[in-house]
Design an enzyme around this catalytic site. Sequence first.
Site, PDB file in Angstrom:
ATOM      1  N   ALA A 180       0.919  -0.909  -0.094  1.00 36.27           N
ATOM      2  CA  ALA A 180       0.054  -0.404  -0.170  1.00 36.27           C
ATOM      3  C   ALA A 180       0.658   1.785   0.264  1.00 36.27           C
ATOM      4  O   ALA A 180       0.789   2.222  -0.739  1.00 36.27           O
ATOM      5  CB  ALA A 180      -1.010  -0.265   0.980  1.00 36.27           C
TER       6      ALA A 180
ATOM      7  N   SER B  55       9.128   1.120   8.722  1.00 40.62           N
ATOM      8  CA  SER B  55      10.273  -0.081   9.696  1.00 40.62           C
ATOM      9  C   SER B  55      11.178  -1.098   9.217  1.00 40.62           C
ATOM     10  O   SER B  55       9.525  -1.769   9.100  1.00 40.62           O
ATOM     11  CB  SER B  55       9.667   0.454  11.486  1.00 40.62           C
ATOM     12  OG  SER B  55      10.089  -0.584  12.508  1.00 40.62           O
TER      13      SER B  55
ATOM     14  N   ALA C  82      -1.940 -11.873  -5.828  1.00 38.50           N
ATOM     15  CA  ALA C  82      -2.697 -12.924  -7.246  1.00 38.50           C
ATOM     16  C   ALA C  82      -3.823 -11.562  -7.361  1.00 38.50           C
ATOM     17  O   ALA C  82      -3.691 -10.380  -6.079  1.00 38.50           O
ATOM     18  CB  ALA C  82      -3.605 -13.532  -6.633  1.00 38.50           C
TER      19      ALA C  82
ATOM     20  N   LYS D 219      -2.238 -14.048 -15.458  1.00 35.70           N
ATOM     21  CA  LYS D 219      -3.554 -14.588 -14.843  1.00 35.70           C
ATOM     22  C   LYS D 219      -4.465 -14.448 -15.476  1.00 35.70           C
ATOM     23  O   LYS D 219      -5.120 -13.667 -16.168  1.00 35.70           O
ATOM     24  CB  LYS D 219      -3.397 -14.247 -13.288  1.00 35.70           C
ATOM     25  CG  LYS D 219      -4.880 -14.639 -12.244  1.00 35.70           C
ATOM     26  CD  LYS D 219      -5.178 -14.130 -11.288  1.00 35.70           C
ATOM     27  CE  LYS D 219      -6.131 -14.567 -10.402  1.00 35.70           C
ATOM     28  NZ  LYS D 219      -6.628 -13.797  -8.956  1.00 35.70           N
TER      29      LYS D 219
ATOM     30  N   VAL E  67       7.599   4.500  14.374  1.00 37.74           N
ATOM     31  CA  VAL E  67       6.581   5.395  14.542  1.00 37.74           C
ATOM     32  C   VAL E  67       5.977   5.205  15.754  1.00 37.74           C
ATOM     33  O   VAL E  67       5.304   4.104  16.208  1.00 37.74           O
ATOM     34  CB  VAL E  67       5.186   5.998  13.288  1.00 37.74           C
ATOM     35  CG1 VAL E  67       4.517   6.380  14.300  1.00 37.74           C
ATOM     36  CG2 VAL E  67       5.738   6.682  11.956  1.00 37.74           C
TER      37      VAL E  67
ATOM     38  N   LEU F 152      -4.999  -2.170   4.514  1.00 36.94           N
ATOM     39  CA  LEU F 152      -4.994  -3.509   5.242  1.00 36.94           C
ATOM     40  C   LEU F 152      -5.551  -1.857   6.377  1.00 36.94           C
ATOM     41  O   LEU F 152      -6.164  -2.647   7.415  1.00 36.94           O
ATOM     42  CB  LEU F 152      -4.282  -4.297   5.532  1.00 36.94           C
ATOM     43  CG  LEU F 152      -3.691  -5.199   4.444  1.00 36.94           C
ATOM     44  CD1 LEU F 152      -2.968  -6.149   5.041  1.00 36.94           C
ATOM     45  CD2 LEU F 152      -4.801  -6.010   4.491  1.00 36.94           C
TER      46      LEU F 152
ATOM     47  N   GLU G  60     -10.931 -13.531  -3.531  1.00 34.76           N
ATOM     48  CA  GLU G  60     -11.158 -12.874  -5.092  1.00 34.76           C
ATOM     49  C   GLU G  60     -10.022 -12.325  -5.518  1.00 34.76           C
ATOM     50  O   GLU G  60     -10.739 -11.120  -6.455  1.00 34.76           O
ATOM     51  CB  GLU G  60     -12.674 -12.148  -5.517  1.00 34.76           C
ATOM     52  CG  GLU G  60     -13.768 -13.312  -5.657  1.00 34.76           C
ATOM     53  CD  GLU G  60     -13.644 -13.788  -6.820  1.00 34.76           C
ATOM     54  OE1 GLU G  60     -12.284 -13.654  -8.268  1.00 34.76           O
ATOM     55  OE2 GLU G  60     -14.002 -15.176  -6.834  1.00 34.76           O
TER      56      GLU G  60
ATOM     57  N   THR H 139      -8.937  -8.989  -4.230  1.00 37.77           N
ATOM     58  CA  THR H 139      -9.277  -7.947  -4.175  1.00 37.77           C
ATOM     59  C   THR H 139      -8.610  -6.488  -3.302  1.00 37.77           C
ATOM     60  O   THR H 139      -8.868  -5.654  -3.919  1.00 37.77           O
ATOM     61  CB  THR H 139     -10.768  -7.297  -4.276  1.00 37.77           C
ATOM     62  OG1 THR H 139     -10.201  -8.288  -2.191  1.00 37.77           O
ATOM     63  CG2 THR H 139     -11.584  -8.560  -4.943  1.00 37.77           C
TER      64      THR H 139
HETATM   65  C1  LIG Z   1      -3.710 -13.305   4.401  1.00 34.75           C
HETATM   66  C2  LIG Z   1      -3.871 -12.597   2.677  1.00 34.75           C
HETATM   67  C3  LIG Z   1      -3.538 -12.599   1.451  1.00 34.75           C
HETATM   68  C4  LIG Z   1      -3.631 -12.184   0.565  1.00 34.75           C
HETATM   69  N1  LIG Z   1      -3.994 -12.429  -0.794  1.00 34.75           N
HETATM   70  C5  LIG Z   1      -3.767 -11.320  -1.875  1.00 34.75           C
HETATM   71  C6  LIG Z   1      -4.105 -11.680  -3.396  1.00 34.75           C
HETATM   72  O1  LIG Z   1      -3.579 -12.503  -3.378  1.00 34.75           O
HETATM   73  N2  LIG Z   1      -3.903 -10.816  -3.627  1.00 34.75           N
HETATM   74  C7  LIG Z   1      -4.566  -9.842  -3.393  1.00 34.75           C
HETATM   75  O2  LIG Z   1      -4.584  -8.546  -4.256  1.00 34.75           O
HETATM   76  N3  LIG Z   1      -4.275  -8.605  -2.392  1.00 34.75           N
HETATM   77  C8  LIG Z   1      -4.223  -9.692  -1.116  1.00 34.75           C
HETATM   78  N4  LIG Z   1      -4.035  -9.436   0.066  1.00 34.75           N
HETATM   79  C9  LIG Z   1      -3.790  -7.961   1.116  1.00 34.75           C
HETATM   80  C10 LIG Z   1      -2.644  -7.566   0.348  1.00 34.75           C
HETATM   81  O3  LIG Z   1      -1.658  -8.727   1.237  1.00 34.75           O
HETATM   82  C11 LIG Z   1      -2.504  -6.455   1.281  1.00 34.75           C
HETATM   83  O4  LIG Z   1      -3.753  -5.412   0.210  1.00 34.75           O
HETATM   84  C12 LIG Z   1      -1.228  -5.394   0.654  1.00 34.75           C
HETATM   85  O5  LIG Z   1      -0.314  -6.345   1.203  1.00 34.75           O
HETATM   86  C13 LIG Z   1      -1.231  -4.280   1.318  1.00 34.75           C
HETATM   87  O6  LIG Z   1      -0.707  -4.566   2.722  1.00 34.75           O
HETATM   88  P1  LIG Z   1      -0.378  -3.237   3.380  1.00 34.75           P
HETATM   89  O7  LIG Z   1       0.816  -1.734   3.050  1.00 34.75           O
HETATM   90  O8  LIG Z   1      -1.656  -2.069   3.996  1.00 34.75           O
HETATM   91  O9  LIG Z   1       0.273  -3.384   5.260  1.00 34.75           O
HETATM   92  P2  LIG Z   1       1.584  -4.001   5.166  1.00 34.75           P
HETATM   93  O10 LIG Z   1       2.170  -4.842   4.198  1.00 34.75           O
HETATM   94  O11 LIG Z   1       1.116  -4.994   6.691  1.00 34.75           O
HETATM   95  O12 LIG Z   1       3.218  -3.180   5.685  1.00 34.75           O
HETATM   96  C14 LIG Z   1       2.833  -1.969   7.305  1.00 34.75           C
HETATM   97  C15 LIG Z   1       3.873  -1.493   6.965  1.00 34.75           C
HETATM   98  O13 LIG Z   1       3.480  -0.352   7.911  1.00 34.75           O
HETATM   99  C16 LIG Z   1       4.837  -0.374   8.473  1.00 34.75           C
HETATM  100  N5  LIG Z   1       4.370  -0.202   9.882  1.00 34.75           N
HETATM  101  C17 LIG Z   1       3.472  -0.383  11.283  1.00 34.75           C
HETATM  102  N6  LIG Z   1       3.292   0.060  11.703  1.00 34.75           N
HETATM  103  C18 LIG Z   1       4.928   1.083  11.598  1.00 34.75           C
HETATM  104  C19 LIG Z   1       5.836   1.593  12.276  1.00 34.75           C
HETATM  105  N7  LIG Z   1       4.750   2.405  14.279  1.00 34.75           N
HETATM  106  N8  LIG Z   1       6.468   2.171  12.165  1.00 34.75           N
HETATM  107  C20 LIG Z   1       7.067   2.362  11.474  1.00 34.75           C
HETATM  108  N9  LIG Z   1       6.759   1.300   9.783  1.00 34.75           N
HETATM  109  C21 LIG Z   1       5.255   1.142  10.394  1.00 34.75           C
HETATM  110  C22 LIG Z   1       5.513  -1.635   8.042  1.00 34.75           C
HETATM  111  O14 LIG Z   1       7.063  -2.123   8.802  1.00 34.75           O
HETATM  112  C23 LIG Z   1       5.115  -2.023   6.688  1.00 34.75           C
HETATM  113  O15 LIG Z   1       6.103  -1.343   5.892  1.00 34.75           O
HETATM  114  C24 LIG Z   1      -3.775 -10.403   1.652  1.00 34.75           C
HETATM  115  C25 LIG Z   1      -3.653 -10.204   2.542  1.00 34.75           C
HETATM  116  C26 LIG Z   1      -3.992 -11.568   3.127  1.00 34.75           C
HETATM  117  C27 LIG Z   1      -4.262 -11.215   4.850  1.00 34.75           C
END
Ligand SMILES: Cc1cc2nc3c(=O)[nH]c(=O)nc-3n(C[C@H](O)[C@H](O)[C@H](O)COP(=O)(O)OP(=O)(O)OC[C@H]3O[C@@H](n4cnc5c(N)ncnc54)[C@H](O)[C@@H]3O)c2cc1C
Length: 507
Positions: free
Chosen positions: A22, A46, A57, A85, A192, A342, A351, A353
């Site tokens: 993200a 971090s 996917a 895919k 943070v 997330l 799916e 998404t």
């Molecule tokens: C089981 C599972 C399967 C999935 N499969 C798919 C899929 O097949 N296809 C799809 O499109 N999506 C999928 N997703 C969703 C997808 O993984 C997420 O939407 C995507 O990875 C985005 O994650 P994120 O960046 O929001 O969070 P994260 O990957 O958790 O990143 C969080 C970031 O915040 C940082 N952070 C957290 N706290 C602090 C702090 N205090 N100080 C500094 N930095 C901090 C961390 O270091 C990290 O860099 C899946 C999710 C899950 C749970």
Amino acid sequence: MTVGENKQQKINKVVIVGGGSAGWMTAAALAKVLGKNYCKIQLIESDQINTVSVGEATIPQISLFNKILGIDENEFVKQTQGTFKLGIEFLNWNKKKGGYMHPFGDHGRSMHAIQFHHYWLKMFNQGLAPDLEQYSLAAVAAREGKFMRSQNMGDSPLSDINYAFHFDATLYAKYLRKFAEKRGVTRTEGKVVDVSLRDSDGFIDSVILEDGQRINADLFIDCSGFKGLLIEKALNTGFEDWSDLLPCDSAVAIPCKPKDPDKLYPFTQSKAQKAGWIWRIPLQHRIGNGYVYPSKYISDEEAVDILTAQLEGEVIGKPNFLRWKTGIRKKTWNKNCVAIGLSAGFVEPLESTGLHLIQSAIAKLMALFPHQGFNQIDIDTFNKQSKTELEYIRDFIVLHYKVTDRDDSEFWRHCQSMKVSERLQAKIDLYQANGRIYREDNELFNETSWLSVMNGQGLVPSGYHPFVDALTDEDIDNRLKHIHKVIQKSVDVMPLQTDFINENCKA
Ligand SMILES: Cc1cc2nc3c(=O)[nH]c(=O)nc-3n(C[C@H](O)[C@H](O)[C@H](O)COP(=O)(O)OP(=O)(O)OC[C@H]3O[C@@H](n4cnc5c(N)ncnc54)[C@H](O)[C@@H]3O)c2cc1C
């Protein structure tokens, strides 16, 4: 500053907290669109806190994101160990043997303004037509392990091949990081530990890092993952819990080596279990596997055993456990903080998404990008659109669990009996009556997707569109046979995905 003040002053600094998919997708897109001079973009992440490291996917809309970034697709696939895919295969989601495919792209072709499947329903119910997926180029090609990009071939189905990617999530974030840093995004390593709010209006003033650094910005983007460091921990925005509709709240991911590296099928697989389901995502260098399960019925140890027993090759790496609450933040944009990824909410990965929702949130943020004044109507519009979008996706995912004849475990009996949203029930009832399907409010999943899953899960309509009877059975039969033949002939000329990758984008 209150909402509405300093209306025309531009945002001078954006801070993104989090460097998962993200964070880096947001940074890359803003850097590309805004260029180096509009405002400063700083990303804080971090190394002490892992990303989820799943999300491998995708759905076809990701091509649009790549296009906006101007990414060379072959280079992107190479750098991320990617594959292509054409859909998702669902196995054991009902008692029917062989499962079904949710392909990208249409089935057949509308005739006399009536959707193809109405004609197919009439013939299939009389035993005069094969399975629905035989009329989908993507489904037939996927099962034969074939792939190519669209060719300019007039009316042929080869002119319109819809596809998405599988890729390594960690490599994807790295790829985007390089892209964003090259375009002026600065990255700060640090944790943070606190967030400071302005007394006057409760907006975020700054985030404070473990080493004492205080970082200010006009706009904060919370990409900190499930915990929602800014949107929830600092701003107490609240969360709408959807656990009663989607019972799976856990996953364990374990990658493995492929059994046969020369056979790369261009589809994700989702194999239902006694409770939950297992994904299989083929990449160039490994197979991504994960078991999505309800912690109420399955312990973490059982989950590892169930998944390990079904792996096709040698395990690579340790099990990665993930836990979540399904639902959405009450506001995904609150004051001067926008949650993306997330931190905004999550419906499970059935799916694929998650990454699309990030892309879509970025697009909405760009369309509604604020001045310093932060108009409340912009914020409300973002929140309303985000909620509607996720509710439709939730309903589509719930459909897989709800419409099934599986009753062999407490989990499936629970799914069968659960009350779903009125909107989903109405869609099911409408299809069941006369096979009618509508895409509403620009929802993500189109008629093809709804049809694939409703039909695949075993919903059988009582009737079909009355206008179908304007053609004779013989006429319909001829047209269906023609479509089937055209699809098979088109797939015959497609290369195997393995050959396509070797030629164009081998990692
Ligand atoms: C089981 C599972 C399967 C999935 N499969 C798919 C899929 O097949 N296809 C799809 O499109 N999506 C999928 N997703 C969703 C997808 O993984 C997420 O939407 C995507 O990875 C985005 O994650 P994120 O960046 O929001 O969070 P994260 O990957 O958790 O990143 C969080 C970031 O915040 C940082 N952070 C957290 N706290 C602090 C702090 N205090 N100080 C500094 N930095 C901090 C961390 O270091 C990290 O860099 C899946 C999710 C899950 C749970």
